[in-house]
Enzyme design. Structure first.
Site, PDB file in Angstrom:
ATOM      1  N   LYS A  42       0.826  -1.258   0.035  1.00 26.78           N
ATOM      2  CA  LYS A  42       0.089  -0.183  -0.027  1.00 26.78           C
ATOM      3  C   LYS A  42       1.052   1.510   0.003  1.00 26.78           C
ATOM      4  O   LYS A  42       1.956   1.421   0.836  1.00 26.78           O
ATOM      5  CB  LYS A  42      -0.717   0.074   1.249  1.00 26.78           C
ATOM      6  CG  LYS A  42      -2.444  -0.373   0.998  1.00 26.78           C
ATOM      7  CD  LYS A  42      -3.171  -0.321   2.262  1.00 26.78           C
ATOM      8  CE  LYS A  42      -4.605  -0.395   2.136  1.00 26.78           C
ATOM      9  NZ  LYS A  42      -5.444  -0.319   3.302  1.00 26.78           N
ATOM     10  N   ARG A  91     -19.290  -0.210   7.815  1.00 25.26           N
ATOM     11  CA  ARG A  91     -20.087   0.923   7.429  1.00 25.26           C
ATOM     12  C   ARG A  91     -21.113   0.405   6.516  1.00 25.26           C
ATOM     13  O   ARG A  91     -22.042   1.082   6.240  1.00 25.26           O
ATOM     14  CB  ARG A  91     -19.055   1.944   6.359  1.00 25.26           C
ATOM     15  CG  ARG A  91     -18.059   2.599   7.431  1.00 25.26           C
ATOM     16  CD  ARG A  91     -17.283   3.301   6.565  1.00 25.26           C
ATOM     17  NE  ARG A  91     -16.490   2.222   5.711  1.00 25.26           N
ATOM     18  CZ  ARG A  91     -15.909   2.583   4.691  1.00 25.26           C
ATOM     19  NH1 ARG A  91     -15.677   3.970   4.088  1.00 25.26           N
ATOM     20  NH2 ARG A  91     -15.210   1.383   3.817  1.00 25.26           N
ATOM     21  N   SER A 128     -10.898   6.522   4.748  1.00 24.77           N
ATOM     22  CA  SER A 128      -9.998   7.235   4.620  1.00 24.77           C
ATOM     23  C   SER A 128      -9.423   7.683   3.190  1.00 24.77           C
ATOM     24  O   SER A 128      -9.083   8.869   3.020  1.00 24.77           O
ATOM     25  CB  SER A 128      -8.756   6.268   5.108  1.00 24.77           C
ATOM     26  OG  SER A 128      -8.666   6.301   6.551  1.00 24.77           O
TER      27      SER A 128
END
Length: 149
Positions: A42, A91, A128
């Site tokens: 990442k 979420r 994010s």
């Protein structure tokens, strides 16, 4: 006996959604270790040191929260530091599928349970990635990241 939770992630950056989960979890656990996992695949917006520093500032007054980083499987780190369970948030349905699979694997690998908290409606749209995009385009993100007291 003291109950300890591990809340792990990249936290690039740590959002009001993450903060909400931590505050809610403090109602049923004695200590939360917020741990930033190092993922070499990442590309992060903020350095590891910047993320650790930012989260520590948010919780500077909260003795029950520790901030750490790790470079191994999350379950191995959890066992190494002796937590009782993993703390995760969802979420939406897509998050749930991913987190359920992760929880199943972590239980099989390390006999470690996962507690999943469902995001409060006012935070379910925050990610994010969204915050990073807004930062890139120089938009106001003050309502999407926790304020330092």
């Amino acid at each position: 006996m003291k109950k300890r939770a591990l809340f792990s992630g990249t936290f690039d950056p740590f959002t009001t959604g993450h903060h909400s989960l931590v505050k809610r979890a403090l109602h049923f656990t004695d200590e939360i270790i917020i741990a930033i996992g190092v993922n070499y695949e990442k590309k992060t917006f903020y350095s590891l040191e910047e993320r650790i520093c930012a989260i520590r500032k948010i919780y500077a007054e909260e003795q029950r929260i520790k901030v750490m980083s790790y470079d191994m499987l999350t379950v191995d780190f959890a066992k190494e530091i002796g937590v009782d369970f993993l703390l995760r948030g969802v979420r939406n349905l897509y998050d749930f599928e991913y987190e359920k699979n992760l929880a199943d694997i972590n239980r099989k690998l390390a006999n470690l349970e996962t507690v999943i908290l469902i995001s409060e409606p006012e935070y379910e749209h925050i990610s994010s990635r969204l915050v990073r995009d807004l930062i890139h385009y120089k938009k106001d993100i003050s309502h999407l990241i926790p304020t330092v007291k």
